[in-house]
Design a protein around this motif. Structure first.
Motif, mmCIF file in Angstrom:
data_model
loop_
_atom_site.group_PDB
_atom_site.id
_atom_site.type_symbol
_atom_site.label_atom_id
_atom_site.label_comp_id
_atom_site.label_asym_id
_atom_site.label_seq_id
_atom_site.Cartn_x
_atom_site.Cartn_y
_atom_site.Cartn_z
ATOM 1 N N TRP A 60 2.416 86.885 53.428
ATOM 2 C CA TRP A 60 2.917 87.832 54.743
ATOM 3 C C TRP A 60 3.428 89.086 52.973
ATOM 4 C CZ3 TRP A 60 4.024 90.006 58.619
ATOM 5 C CH2 TRP A 60 5.427 90.299 58.934
ATOM 6 N N ASP A 61 2.936 90.542 53.411
ATOM 7 C CA ASP A 61 2.981 91.243 52.558
ATOM 8 C C ASP A 61 4.869 91.774 53.182
ATOM 9 O OD1 ASP A 61 3.695 93.505 51.228
ATOM 10 O OD2 ASP A 61 1.784 94.095 50.989
ATOM 11 N N PRO A 62 6.207 91.343 52.504
ATOM 12 C CA PRO A 62 6.763 92.264 53.019
ATOM 13 C C PRO A 62 7.295 93.781 52.510
ATOM 14 C CG PRO A 62 7.107 91.021 50.678
ATOM 15 C CD PRO A 62 6.046 90.892 50.814
ATOM 16 N N ILE A 63 6.741 94.374 52.098
ATOM 17 C CA ILE A 63 6.252 95.724 51.659
ATOM 18 C C ILE A 63 5.867 96.087 52.923
ATOM 19 C CG2 ILE A 63 6.227 97.651 50.214
ATOM 20 C CD1 ILE A 63 6.902 96.594 47.735
ATOM 21 N N ASP A 64 4.383 95.651 53.143
ATOM 22 C CA ASP A 64 4.380 96.363 53.980
ATOM 23 C C ASP A 64 3.810 95.879 54.923
ATOM 24 O OD1 ASP A 64 2.832 98.125 52.219
ATOM 25 O OD2 ASP A 64 0.954 97.627 52.428
ATOM 26 N N GLN A 65 4.937 95.113 55.551
ATOM 27 C CA GLN A 65 5.425 93.693 56.549
ATOM 28 C C GLN A 65 4.660 93.760 57.432
ATOM 29 O OE1 GLN A 65 9.049 93.601 58.003
ATOM 30 N NE2 GLN A 65 9.362 93.724 56.240
ATOM 31 N N THR A 66 3.343 92.882 56.988
ATOM 32 C CA THR A 66 2.490 92.746 57.401
ATOM 33 C C THR A 66 1.528 91.418 56.734
ATOM 34 O OG1 THR A 66 -0.179 93.572 57.969
ATOM 35 C CG2 THR A 66 0.844 94.298 56.086
ATOM 36 N N VAL A 67 0.908 91.092 57.722
ATOM 37 C CA VAL A 67 -0.240 89.897 57.760
ATOM 38 C C VAL A 67 -1.257 89.979 56.362
ATOM 39 C CG1 VAL A 67 -1.404 88.003 58.699
ATOM 40 C CG2 VAL A 67 1.434 88.556 60.195
ATOM 41 N N LEU A 68 -1.386 89.524 55.451
ATOM 42 C CA LEU A 68 -2.631 89.495 54.897
ATOM 43 C C LEU A 68 -4.051 88.523 54.906
ATOM 44 C CD1 LEU A 68 -0.739 91.156 51.824
ATOM 45 C CD2 LEU A 68 -1.733 92.296 53.253
ATOM 46 N N ALA A 69 -4.927 88.926 54.642
ATOM 47 C CA ALA A 69 -5.883 88.091 54.568
ATOM 48 C C ALA A 69 -5.520 87.763 53.495
ATOM 49 C CB ALA A 69 -7.058 88.834 54.886
ATOM 50 N N SER A 120 -5.704 87.796 42.916
ATOM 51 C CA SER A 120 -5.574 86.551 41.689
ATOM 52 C C SER A 120 -4.219 85.886 41.616
ATOM 53 C CB SER A 120 -6.551 86.526 40.607
ATOM 54 O OG SER A 120 -6.060 87.655 40.279
ATOM 55 N N GLU A 121 -3.530 87.069 41.251
ATOM 56 C CA GLU A 121 -1.689 86.890 40.749
ATOM 57 C C GLU A 121 -0.716 86.678 42.139
ATOM 58 O OE1 GLU A 121 -1.363 90.003 37.576
ATOM 59 O OE2 GLU A 121 -3.732 88.992 37.077
ATOM 60 N N GLY A 122 -1.429 86.560 43.258
ATOM 61 C CA GLY A 122 -0.605 86.223 44.406
ATOM 62 C C GLY A 122 -0.003 87.280 44.645
ATOM 63 N N LYS A 123 -0.767 89.027 44.247
ATOM 64 C CA LYS A 123 0.287 90.247 45.314
ATOM 65 C C LYS A 123 -0.660 90.818 46.164
ATOM 66 C CE LYS A 123 2.339 90.793 40.988
ATOM 67 N NZ LYS A 123 2.570 91.506 39.258
ATOM 68 N N SER A 124 -0.378 91.798 46.686
ATOM 69 C CA SER A 124 -0.787 92.059 47.970
ATOM 70 C C SER A 124 -1.985 92.958 47.805
ATOM 71 C CB SER A 124 0.172 93.013 48.951
ATOM 72 O OG SER A 124 -0.640 94.002 49.561
ATOM 73 N N TRP A 125 -2.945 93.683 47.816
ATOM 74 C CA TRP A 125 -4.262 94.474 47.398
ATOM 75 C C TRP A 125 -3.117 95.534 47.367
ATOM 76 C CZ3 TRP A 125 -8.892 96.444 50.224
ATOM 77 C CH2 TRP A 125 -8.498 96.374 51.868
ATOM 78 N N LYS A 160 4.336 90.467 45.466
ATOM 79 C CA LYS A 160 4.288 89.594 45.208
ATOM 80 C C LYS A 160 4.793 89.098 47.493
ATOM 81 C CE LYS A 160 4.989 85.708 43.372
ATOM 82 N NZ LYS A 160 3.704 85.198 42.660
ATOM 83 N N VAL A 161 2.735 88.445 47.311
ATOM 84 C CA VAL A 161 2.701 87.493 49.316
ATOM 85 C C VAL A 161 3.655 86.885 48.777
ATOM 86 C CG1 VAL A 161 1.592 86.494 50.302
ATOM 87 C CG2 VAL A 161 0.767 88.981 49.090
ATOM 88 N N GLY A 168 0.858 102.298 57.725
ATOM 89 C CA GLY A 168 0.336 101.634 56.655
ATOM 90 C C GLY A 168 1.071 100.344 56.872
ATOM 91 N N LYS A 169 2.037 100.723 57.522
ATOM 92 C CA LYS A 169 3.715 99.056 57.846
ATOM 93 C C LYS A 169 3.473 98.855 59.009
ATOM 94 C CE LYS A 169 6.813 102.088 53.781
ATOM 95 N NZ LYS A 169 5.450 101.057 53.090
ATOM 96 N N GLY A 170 3.545 97.321 59.332
ATOM 97 C CA GLY A 170 3.479 96.833 60.149
ATOM 98 C C GLY A 170 2.326 97.301 60.533
ATOM 99 N N SER A 171 2.610 96.059 62.003
ATOM 100 C CA SER A 171 1.250 96.818 63.365
ATOM 101 C C SER A 171 1.778 97.958 64.197
ATOM 102 C CB SER A 171 1.673 95.593 63.845
ATOM 103 O OG SER A 171 0.739 95.722 65.302
ATOM 104 N N PRO A 172 0.755 98.648 64.410
ATOM 105 C CA PRO A 172 1.006 100.346 64.970
ATOM 106 C C PRO A 172 1.401 99.744 65.933
ATOM 107 C CG PRO A 172 -1.252 100.431 63.711
ATOM 108 C CD PRO A 172 -0.358 98.765 62.839
ATOM 109 N N LEU A 173 0.645 98.556 66.752
ATOM 110 C CA LEU A 173 0.922 98.157 67.813
ATOM 111 C C LEU A 173 2.365 97.974 68.311
ATOM 112 C CD1 LEU A 173 -2.988 96.696 68.229
ATOM 113 C CD2 LEU A 173 -2.524 98.752 69.492
ATOM 114 N N ALA A 174 2.284 97.761 67.392
ATOM 115 C CA ALA A 174 3.922 96.890 68.116
ATOM 116 C C ALA A 174 4.702 97.679 68.614
ATOM 117 C CB ALA A 174 4.263 95.610 67.040
#
Length: 832
Positions: free
Chosen positions: A132-141, A147-152, A157-158, A443-449
RNA sequence: GGGGGCGUGGCGGAAUGGUAGACGCUACGGACUUAAAAUCCGUUGACUGUAAGGUCGUAUGGGUUCAAGUCCCUUCGCCCCCACCA
């Protein structure tokens, strides 16, 4: 013959993600599949060679966020561009079968398939840990976490977060997916091994311990025989019994450890190395075979989703348990004693996992330790089953497939969540659930929701206000059934007509990258079995034969000191490359093509400069298909030269081919004619063989070169044999270089298409030679050759060898102990 | 740690246990050309020899065989997949 009476051949290449531009890797797969398809057509098969677009996925959403282009618009523009590029390459795809996974005509049926899985009890929801990316409010693959555990994207910090997710029960099919690998003799062995490895079956037993509170605590173990040596238990921090087992005194420490484990990504857990961590719950469990009371710990090396999420620890005979016991000063009890030494738990330096006999394990004492008939594992399982405390079982590494994604550009999951009825499938008549296009991409959260109009719908069953599922499906869903859709791609009333698809299935030859060796191929096999069980398919396995082509690598100029890649244009002398900045000598290495390495070659450039056939020939000739290919623009010239030579051979010097009929059997052939005809039919034999079992396009091309050389050198251009040779060369060339072959075919006065010609037929008599080259060996060393009549007997061969100049020179004054005669090949003299 | 694969000229690569290096690239020499390009011819594993020829040679060391790049074992190197998997 009528099209319908021909045998079928389904050629399939992995469809691409429409990035917008064809790269050399695409050129390689599609050229390969095209050669196969064209060859099969000439052999008289009806061939299906379809193409489509794996069109959902992240890049389109990124384009939307970064450049404000709607994902659909971006995707379709890319498809149009790539389709043209494929046409330029001359790939003979059946464009009327084209499928596009992001088109409602297609994803309507992906949704329908999802509902079949739901009906069959193969789709379910459960809480799962996600990135979970707390800034973009989204799930990440996983691939989006560095490799440092950070969102691309955000660099945040994921976190690991429990979210309700959709799963497919692929584990129900684990055993079949493993067993049926045996049927896949047309697959590369290593791919089958990779799949078997991934499914990861291990045979052992479930053993049930009892906690102090009387709860069952079941473990999976491959060594139930060492149960008597269990001195503690370890359960994963997420195990449901943790809370109940934890004593008040340990509560704080346990909670802290759980929180720490939850915050760690999988990367972190493994990056830590091998140091064992853990906390005692304060609780105990009772060992079912000896009633010993042993402590229960939690540790993150026990994984919640493997086995039962709990293990019995036998430190004397398992290295991980041993390390854990040493770290936390837990007892070590030996239950297997080897013959040649006496182990003592107090002094043991490492876990012992070798041979021996059971000790301290009444009733197993004295039984030889290990797996197999009459050994301790078998005996332990029998004992456990007798006392009803466990049973023999298998465990699989394979986990259920998490198919939901919190993204916009994917296939919507067609269910509605109703407060009254729960999960309600969208009725078939209301499919497809279309992706709305009035969407904002921040880029933040799910657009559908965020789309209330779209989300809020009445429940299809009871009509009360309900909410749509806003998750979309993993794109692997779309690609797990596209090969079922192709044969019946236009069907608007069903995913496919079973009669039509079963006529073509299974795929006779699948071609694609090794990177799909596990997931895509496993999911497709899974879908096929489910569709079979649903009564829609008749085959067990979707892909009869599989060819995994190697990567296309580009030439890089790398400074070994700075590790930097130098742009070739900046290098003065490419033969002796030197870094213009530092003056260091550069090394030439081939690596995956990428912008940062300045080693990419756009297929379009090659096609424009040399033509599609040259690009195809070069990519086929440079390496065997399954190996990585080192692309060097300089080599292209060589192929270009070859095709030009063929062109001149046919158009300039082929008086014979233009006016003289192919060889007839009425007139006896002179030697030169026989020799040429042998070369022609050798080429037919070799090229046919190279296209038959193992695909060896590189040697097939070299055979074409040999034939072209033989025709070029032939001094009998007025002969019918020469005409036969020219016609054969063009026909054999047709699958490889379709444009030039067709043009040359017209040049020699043919009116039909070369691609509709039957594949040249081998005349075995033409291969027979009057003479053969006999190799003369003395004591296994080759000393020379001699020309002998092909009809010579064994005795005559020996005599020819003996009396030849070479034979005489080496045998003079020697005693021949034995002569080994290999007819048609050699004579080897063994001296005493 | 487990599983799998690979190692052949300057390079890409050929070789059902039977002439190692097919086919091609590069390089060099030559022809054609005013010249260049293109094209054509020749040479191109190493060492040795004027030559004919000889010796060595498929990562390493051993073995099986009349015969080994190929089969078996050792060691070294590289690549891929999985991995605190119970």
């Amino acid at each position: 013959p009528a099209e319908s009476s021909k045998p079928k051949f389904y050629a399939l290449s992995m469809f691409p993600y429409p990035s917008g531009n064809l790269h050399m890797g695409h050129v390689r797969v599609y050229t390969i599949v095209d050669v196969i398809a064209r060859h099969k057509r000439m052999q008289g098969f009806r061939v299906l060679n379809p193409m489509g677009w794996d069109a959902f996925g992240l890049p389109a959403e990124n384009a939307a966020i970064e450049r404000n282009i709607p994902p659909a618009k971006w995707t379709y523009a890319n498809i149009d561009q790539m389709r043209e590029q494929l046409k330029d390459l001359g790939i003979s795809f059946d464009w009327d079968k084209e499928v596009t996974t992001c088109s409602p005509d297609y994803y309507q049926w992906t949704q329908w398939l999802f509902l079949q899985f739901l009906n069959m009890g193969l789709a379910y929801q459960k809480e799962a840990l996600v990135n979970w990316d707390p800034i973009d409010q989204t799930v990440l693959a996983n691939e989006q976490v560095d490799s440092e555990g950070k969102s691309w994207r955000s660099g945040a910090k994921v976190e690991r977060k429990q979210l309700r997710q959709w799963f497919f029960k692929i584990t129900d099919y684990a055993e079949q997916l493993l067993q049926d690998l045996d049927q896949l003799s047309g697959w590369p062995e290593r791919v089958r091994l990779m799949q078997a490895n991934w499914i990861g079956k291990s045979i052992g037993a479930h053993v049930t311990f009892t906690t102090q509170d009387g709860d069952d605590l079941t473990v999976f173990t491959t060594r139930p025989d060492t149960l008597w040596g269990a001195t503690f238990m370890v359960i994963s921090p997420e195990h449901p019994l943790v809370e109940k087992l934890t004593t008040p005194a340990q509560s704080e420490a346990i909670k802290a450890y759980q929180a720490e484990a939850a915050g760690k990504s999988e990367m972190d857990r493994t990056a830590e190395g091998r140091e064992k961590t853990g906390v005692w719950t304060g609780g105990y469990a009772i060992n079912p075979v000896n009633a010993e009371k042993i402590p229960v710990w939690i540790a993150d090396y026990v994984l919640v989703d493997y086995g039962t999420g709990a293990i019995m620890a036998v430190p004397a005979h398992d290295q991980r348990d041993f390390e854990f016991a040493k770290t936390f000063n837990l007892p070590i009890k030996v239950v297997v004693q080897p013959q040649d030494q006496t182990l003592d738990g107090e002094t043991l330096a490492a876990a012992y996992s070798g041979e021996g006999v059971m000790v301290n394990s009444e009733p197993l004492d004295g039984v030889p330790a290990g797996k197999g008939k009459g050994k301790s594992v078998e005996a332990a399982i029998a004992h456990l089953e007798a006392i009803h405390k466990g049973k023999g079982t298998s465990n699989y590494r394979l986990r259920d497939w998490l198919i939901s994604r919190q993204r916009y550009w994917g296939c919507p999951i067609p269910v509605v969540h109703c407060p009254q009825c729960g999960v309600v499938p969208v009725p078939d008549s209301e499919l497809p659930v279309k992706l709305p296009d009035n969407v904002e991409f921040s880029g933040k959260g799910s657009p559908l929701a965020k789309l209330e109009d779209w989300v809020n719908v009445p429940c299809p069953t009871c009509g009360t206000p309900a909410q749509r599922e806003t998750d979309t499906m993993d794109t692997f869903m779309c690609s797990s059934w596209y090969f079922m859709r192709y044969p019946d791609a236009q069907n608007s009333g069903a995913a496919f007509d079973p009669a039509v698809t079963n006529d073509w299935m299974p795929v006779d030859q699948y071609v694609g990258g090794i990177e799909h060796a596990i997931l895509h191929l496993l999911y497709s096999r899974f879908f096929t079995k489910v569709m079979r069980d649903r009564g829609l398919l008749t085959c067990d396995e979707p892909f009869k034969r599989l060819l995994t082509q190697g990567m296309v690598q580009g030439k890089t100029y790398k400074n070994p000191k700075t590790e930097r890649y130098v742009i070739p244009q900046n290098i003065k002398d490419l033969a002796n490359p030197v870094d213009p900045e530092t003056g260091d000598a550069l090394e030439i290495v081939y690596e995956k093509m990428s912008k940062s390495k300045h080693n990419g070659t756009a297929p379009g450039e090659v096609i424009t400069k040399y033509g599609a056939d040259t690009a195809r020939m070069n990519i086929l000739f440079k390496a065997p298909p399954e190996k990585d290919l080192e692309w060097d623009d300089a080599d292209v010239e060589g192929q270009f030269r070859f095709l030009n030579r063929v062109w001149r051979l046919v158009t300039e010097s082929s008086v014979g081919a233009k006016g003289i009929a192919p060889s007839s059997s009425t007139k006896p052939l002179i030697k030169a004619e026989k020799d040429l005809r042998r070369a022609v039919h050798t080429a037919i034999k070799e090229v046919s063989e190279d296209l038959q079992d193992e695909y060896q396009f590189n040697t097939a091309v070299s055979e074409l070169m040999k034939l072209s050389n033989a025709l070029n050198d032939a001094g009998i251009k007025q002969s019918g044999v020469y005409t036969e040779g020219i016609e054969t060369l063009i026909t054999l060339l047709a699958p490889f270089a379709p444009h030039i072959a067709e043009e040359l075919w017209k040049q020699i006065g043919k009116t039909s298409s070369v691609h509709q010609q039957p594949w040249p037929k081998l005349d075995p008599d033409a291969l027979i030679s009057d003479e053969l080259t006999l190799v003369i060996q003395v004591m296994g060393k080759t000393r020379g050759t001699v020309q002998v009549p092909a009809s010579a007997t064994r005795e005559e061969l020996e005599t020819y060898a003996r009396t030849s100049e070479v034979g005489q020179r080496y045998l003079e004054g020697q005693t021949v102990k034995k002569a080994i005669v290999v007819p048609g090949k050699l004579v080897n003299f063994v001296l005493s």
